[in-house]
Design an enzyme around this catalytic site. Sequence first.
Site, short mmCIF file in Angstrom:
data_model
loop_
_atom_site.label_atom_id
_atom_site.label_comp_id
_atom_site.label_asym_id
_atom_site.label_seq_id
_atom_site.Cartn_x
_atom_site.Cartn_y
_atom_site.Cartn_z
N CYS A 52 -1.96 1.55 8.43
CA CYS A 52 -0.93 0.68 7.91
C CYS A 52 -1.40 -0.76 7.66
O CYS A 52 -1.76 -1.48 8.59
CB CYS A 52 0.15 0.69 9.00
SG CYS A 52 1.69 0.04 8.53
N CYS B 94 3.74 -5.89 15.85
CA CYS B 94 3.11 -4.95 16.79
C CYS B 94 1.62 -5.32 16.94
O CYS B 94 0.95 -5.65 15.96
CB CYS B 94 3.24 -3.52 16.29
SG CYS B 94 4.97 -3.02 16.16
N CYS C 113 3.18 8.19 1.66
CA CYS C 113 3.64 7.19 2.61
C CYS C 113 3.91 5.91 1.82
O CYS C 113 3.01 5.39 1.17
CB CYS C 113 2.54 6.99 3.65
SG CYS C 113 2.84 5.66 4.78
N CYS D 159 -1.27 -3.55 14.74
CA CYS D 159 -0.98 -3.21 13.35
C CYS D 159 -1.41 -4.32 12.40
O CYS D 159 -1.21 -5.51 12.67
CB CYS D 159 0.51 -2.94 13.21
SG CYS D 159 1.02 -2.59 11.54
N GLU E 132 0.81 -1.22 0.00
CA GLU E 132 0.00 0.00 0.00
C GLU E 132 0.84 1.26 0.00
O GLU E 132 1.97 1.27 0.49
CB GLU E 132 -0.81 0.08 1.29
CG GLU E 132 -1.60 -1.13 1.58
CD GLU E 132 -2.43 -0.95 2.86
OE1 GLU E 132 -3.02 -1.92 3.27
OE2 GLU E 132 -2.47 0.17 3.39
N CYS F 200 5.44 -7.71 7.40
CA CYS F 200 6.38 -7.17 8.39
C CYS F 200 6.58 -8.25 9.45
O CYS F 200 5.68 -9.03 9.72
CB CYS F 200 5.75 -5.93 9.04
SG CYS F 200 6.81 -5.12 10.26
#
Length: 342
Positions: free
Chosen positions: A330, A108, A97, A111, A84, A104
């Site tokens: 995100c 977290c 962004c 997220c 994205e 990832c």
Amino acid sequence: MLLDLDKTELKEYVKCLGEQPFRAEQLFDALLQAKKLNEITNLSQEFKNKVSKDYPNFCIKKKLVSQDGTTKYIFQFVDGEIVEGVLMKYHYGNTLCVSTQVGCRMGCSFCASGLNGLKRNLSAGEILQQVLLVNADQKQNSKHRAVTNVVLMGMGEPLDNYENVVKFLKLLTAKDGLNFSQRNITLSTCGLVPKIYQLADDGFSVTLTISLHAPNDKKRAMIMPVAKRYKIEDIINACKYYFNKTGRRFAFEYTLVSGENDKTEDADELASKLKGLPCLVNLIPLNYVKERQKKPSDKSKIDAFLERLKKAGINATKRRTMGADIGGACGQLRQQILEEEK
Ligand code: SAH
């Protein structure tokens, strides 16, 4: 992939193909404009055939425009993977962004990007491709380049893909390329301490933003697994080192999660840790992610937290939420698309 090459490397590449040097200029111009191979009119078919296996597939798979003008993009790469990007319009310019990884591995707890772990790193060219595509896509609205600021704050942890990210920074700031100033680039990290030192030692001076999200290591470890590897104190020391080397103030992101890190005592503890540092605290209201059981803090709590920090002499602001109606946080939109395609 050709976007991984700077202009000198591209000239070398064209030379190895046995072609004239001016072909490199033409190729470079086409790449900067995110032209598809079949849209380039000044190169022969024979030449295009030679470069096609290395040419990027400039592809916007999906685009959503929010009521506030924020535009969310889904980019697709040669192997079908998607990431994205979000374009936010401010009075001083447009900030894009960008993503640095597919997925990832930082995990977290609030997220969406890390829901399925890390798929793969993006190459430098694949990160650059996002900027070029948005510039080209927005061209109908303006003659000027649309993207004036870049934040590495999309999917992925930039410092977990260090080599590709610094190559991207070099490509983005290249005088004979997009010629970005490092001042207009922000890198957001969950705090991979050794890489912060390395970034400073490697001569970069982009704006550094740390995703902190908690006032102490214990609370932080409940929200972010990376806190078990690096202490807040060590992160602050790395930021001071970065500041001394670069003269650049740094920022801390603090996402407020209801009942977890949003009490006034948390604000007080945070303030005492950050007092006197050349930094800014950015409070971010949590964007609800349905796969994660986290709730955003009430507005009154966020305002109280902000006031408390300010009273303690900390430079702090509340981030405006943008594009909430289009899966602004995100990794949210990618997750939606992956589910639709199941
Ligand atoms: N890995 C990097 C950059 C990507 S995340 C980092 O950790 O900084 C970009 C920012 O968005 C981080 O501050 C992250 O904590 C925040 N973020 C992620 N999911 C969010 C959500 N659901 N709501 C609010 N902020 C979120």
